[in-house]
Motif scaffolding. Sequence first.
Motif: not given
Length: 225
Positions: A7-10, A13, A29, A31-32, A54
């Motif tokens: 998940e790219d929403d920090n 995530r 986890s 982010d891409n 992503m």
Amino acid sequence: MKILIAEDDNRLRKNIVHIIQKEYHQVDSVDNGQDALDNTVFEEYDLLILDWMMPEYSGIEVCQEVRKRGFSGGILMLTAKDDSSDIVQGLDAGADDYLVKPFKMEELLARIRAILRRREKPIEQVIGVKNLKLHVDSRTLFRGNEEILLTKNEFLFLEYLFINKGLVLTREQICSHVWGYDHDTTNNNLDALVKLVRKKIDDSKEKSIIQNVRGIGYKVRETHV
């Protein structure tokens, strides 16, 4: 259980990682999409949670690629898209389920539990009751060759009853499945939903397939006698 979150929403995530770790799962986890693919090469996961949009690779592309590689664990898609064609695309790519943003963390945990249970004991992909066939993977319902169009909530209701055919499901169980664990729906909301579904699927000359169990909830009636 070992779970990968992509998940790219920090902020989102980190919140997901925190809540899943509280359930005693091991969590990685990224982010891409590229890192998600790389991780699945070197680690064995029971479940992937993939954001639809992503950097590098989309969740759909990651889902398709890992299924090609033989990944047999669960896949949950997180998406802002709730159009039925997008949902079907995700399921056709190999996802087990999807969750539309924004969502409640309790609902996320419920979906995770459901996917992990199904992976341990796979459910039928086509469930028949009388002259109806419910296709779990494509989220469609047919009477013979005729498709019966259902709304999202109507399908979720029927899916829950069909998967658990023969069992009595309480009103609370059904409401939680259809509207989420933090639902504020009433018995009237559920009864209205049941009425709409019955109108679409029942033969007026026979008893309803959906049986009301007084004081408890509903079940699927597999015979009309």
